[in-house]
Design a protein around this motif. Structure first.
Motif, PDB file in Angstrom:
ATOM      1  N   GLN A 113      -7.039 -25.270 -18.098  1.00 14.73           N
ATOM      2  CA  GLN A 113      -7.784 -26.199 -17.258  1.00 14.73           C
ATOM      3  C   GLN A 113      -9.284 -26.107 -17.540  1.00 14.73           C
ATOM      4  O   GLN A 113      -9.997 -27.120 -17.555  1.00 14.73           O
ATOM      5  CB  GLN A 113      -7.516 -25.903 -15.784  1.00 14.73           C
ATOM      6  CG  GLN A 113      -6.148 -26.323 -15.285  1.00 14.73           C
ATOM      7  CD  GLN A 113      -5.044 -25.377 -15.764  1.00 14.73           C
ATOM      8  OE1 GLN A 113      -5.271 -24.172 -15.873  1.00 14.73           O
ATOM      9  NE2 GLN A 113      -3.877 -25.925 -16.050  1.00 14.73           N
ATOM     10  N   TRP A 117     -11.593 -29.130 -18.976  1.00 18.66           N
ATOM     11  CA  TRP A 117     -12.791 -29.496 -18.239  1.00 18.66           C
ATOM     12  C   TRP A 117     -14.017 -29.458 -19.145  1.00 18.66           C
ATOM     13  O   TRP A 117     -14.869 -30.358 -19.109  1.00 18.66           O
ATOM     14  CB  TRP A 117     -12.969 -28.555 -17.060  1.00 18.66           C
ATOM     15  CG  TRP A 117     -14.365 -28.450 -16.560  1.00 18.66           C
ATOM     16  CD1 TRP A 117     -15.190 -27.361 -16.627  1.00 18.66           C
ATOM     17  CD2 TRP A 117     -15.128 -29.476 -15.920  1.00 18.66           C
ATOM     18  NE1 TRP A 117     -16.410 -27.648 -16.075  1.00 18.66           N
ATOM     19  CE2 TRP A 117     -16.398 -28.943 -15.632  1.00 18.66           C
ATOM     20  CE3 TRP A 117     -14.853 -30.796 -15.572  1.00 18.66           C
ATOM     21  CZ2 TRP A 117     -17.394 -29.674 -15.016  1.00 18.66           C
ATOM     22  CZ3 TRP A 117     -15.850 -31.531 -14.953  1.00 18.66           C
ATOM     23  CH2 TRP A 117     -17.104 -30.969 -14.680  1.00 18.66           C
ATOM     24  N   THR A 120     -14.074 -32.445 -21.489  1.00 19.63           N
ATOM     25  CA  THR A 120     -14.431 -33.649 -20.741  1.00 19.63           C
ATOM     26  C   THR A 120     -15.929 -33.690 -20.458  1.00 19.63           C
ATOM     27  O   THR A 120     -16.590 -34.724 -20.647  1.00 19.63           O
ATOM     28  CB  THR A 120     -13.656 -33.699 -19.408  1.00 19.63           C
ATOM     29  OG1 THR A 120     -12.254 -33.675 -19.681  1.00 19.63           O
ATOM     30  CG2 THR A 120     -13.991 -34.952 -18.631  1.00 19.63           C
ATOM     31  N   LEU A 169      -6.504 -32.988 -14.384  1.00 20.35           N
ATOM     32  CA  LEU A 169      -7.957 -33.072 -14.262  1.00 20.35           C
ATOM     33  C   LEU A 169      -8.355 -34.210 -13.328  1.00 20.35           C
ATOM     34  O   LEU A 169      -9.292 -34.070 -12.535  1.00 20.35           O
ATOM     35  CB  LEU A 169      -8.596 -33.278 -15.636  1.00 20.35           C
ATOM     36  CG  LEU A 169     -10.121 -33.385 -15.654  1.00 20.35           C
ATOM     37  CD1 LEU A 169     -10.758 -32.132 -15.077  1.00 20.35           C
ATOM     38  CD2 LEU A 169     -10.628 -33.647 -17.064  1.00 20.35           C
ATOM     39  N   GLN A 172      -7.950 -32.944  -9.893  1.00 24.16           N
ATOM     40  CA  GLN A 172      -8.978 -31.949  -9.610  1.00 24.16           C
ATOM     41  C   GLN A 172     -10.313 -32.611  -9.290  1.00 24.16           C
ATOM     42  O   GLN A 172     -11.014 -32.208  -8.352  1.00 24.16           O
ATOM     43  CB  GLN A 172      -9.126 -30.998 -10.796  1.00 24.16           C
ATOM     44  CG  GLN A 172      -7.936 -30.070 -10.984  1.00 24.16           C
ATOM     45  CD  GLN A 172      -8.009 -29.284 -12.291  1.00 24.16           C
ATOM     46  OE1 GLN A 172      -8.846 -29.577 -13.151  1.00 24.16           O
ATOM     47  NE2 GLN A 172      -7.143 -28.300 -12.430  1.00 24.16           N
TER      48      GLN A 172
END
Length: 275
Positions: A113, A117, A120, A169, A172
């Motif tokens: 994760q 992240w 991104t 994501l 999240q």
């Protein structure tokens, strides 16, 4: 409205108590700075060795690629070690023993994760930089707006990654944005409280370094510069640590309504046992 800001400052105060009781948490942001600095030093050496400096200044592909790598590295490393702090803070709020090793293990468990992240964030950061560079004032304004919106949307992203069961994501980000919307008053005041507290810590270091650079000579000047720089770095590391603890406390407050875990009903000596 006033109560929101008051709760934010109270959360900052109690998070500072976590920091003073468990100063070993400083190790995690310090390792983050060391890892990022080492990575950039290695990349810089490779660039110089292969004669790519001119290409980075004149070739857009090289420049944007280097920017993407820089953001991805710094974001992934910072998020990893902040995730470790968040895990430790959550354990302390529950009255459980924890350690730096436990925090690193929890961050490692969320590595996928964290990597997603970071990619991104690096992609968005590079795109916004290109907009800023290529489209003048319009691009700059667009970047400013998106930077602010992104900062608010991702305020709780690290606690959500570590403590929430959501693995997508998109979910999240939605969760982080929703939590900030619900606690914006507390979040703003808590963030300002941390910034102000560590600004006070950093100012003597700035003054000492300035004196060493402008007013002193020789070994005394060098000593003042080193000491002043050390104080500023310590303030940065401390600020990063407490900020992660504060966001963990705010996350708990937003999701459970309980203010900063154990401090409402437990003796701090029971929360932070010796050793």
């Amino acid at each position: 409205m006033t109560s929101k800001y008051r709760r934010g400052f109270e959360i900052t105060r109690d998070s500072l108590r976590i920091f003073t009781q468990r100063p070993t948490l400083l190790v995690l942001p310090a390792l983050s700075l060391l890892a990022v600095g080492s990575a950039f030093a290695v990349l810089g050496a490779i660039v110089v060795q292969r004669g790519l400096v001119a290409s980075l200044l004149t070739n857009d592909l090289y420049k944007y690629g280097a920017l993407f790598c820089a953001i991805a590295i710094s974001s992934s490393v910072a998020t990893f070690f902040n995730a470790a702090v968040v895990h430790c803070a959550a354990q302390l709020f529950d009255g459980n023993p924890t350690s730096v090793r436990d925090g690193l293990a929890a961050a490692w468990g969320a590595r996928r994760q964290i990597a997603l992240w970071a990619v991104t964030a690096a992609t968005l950061g590079t795109v916004l930089y290109i907009l800023d560079e290529k489209f003048g004032v319009v691009g700059s304004l667009t970047r400013m707006v998106f930077d602010l919106a992104w900062a608010l949307l991702t305020f709780f992203i690290v606690p959500v990654i570590v403590l929430d069961e959501r693995r997508s994501l998109r979910r999240q980000l939605r969760r982080s944005g929703s939590l900030f919307r619900d606690t914006w008053g507390e979040s703003v005041s808590a963030t300002l409280g941390v910034s102000f507290a560590f600004l006070l810590v950093a100012l003597p270091g700035v003054a000492l370094a300035a004196a060493g650079y402008f007013a002193l000579d020789g070994a005394v000047a060098a000593g003042a510069l080193v000491a002043g720089g050390g104080i500023v770095v310590a303030a940065i590391v401390g600020s990063q640590t407490v900020s992660a603890v504060v966001r963990t406390a705010l996350y708990r407050y937003a999701t459970t309504g309980a203010q900063v875990g154990p401090f409402d009903a437990r003796d701090p000596d029971a929360v932070f046992p010796d050793g």
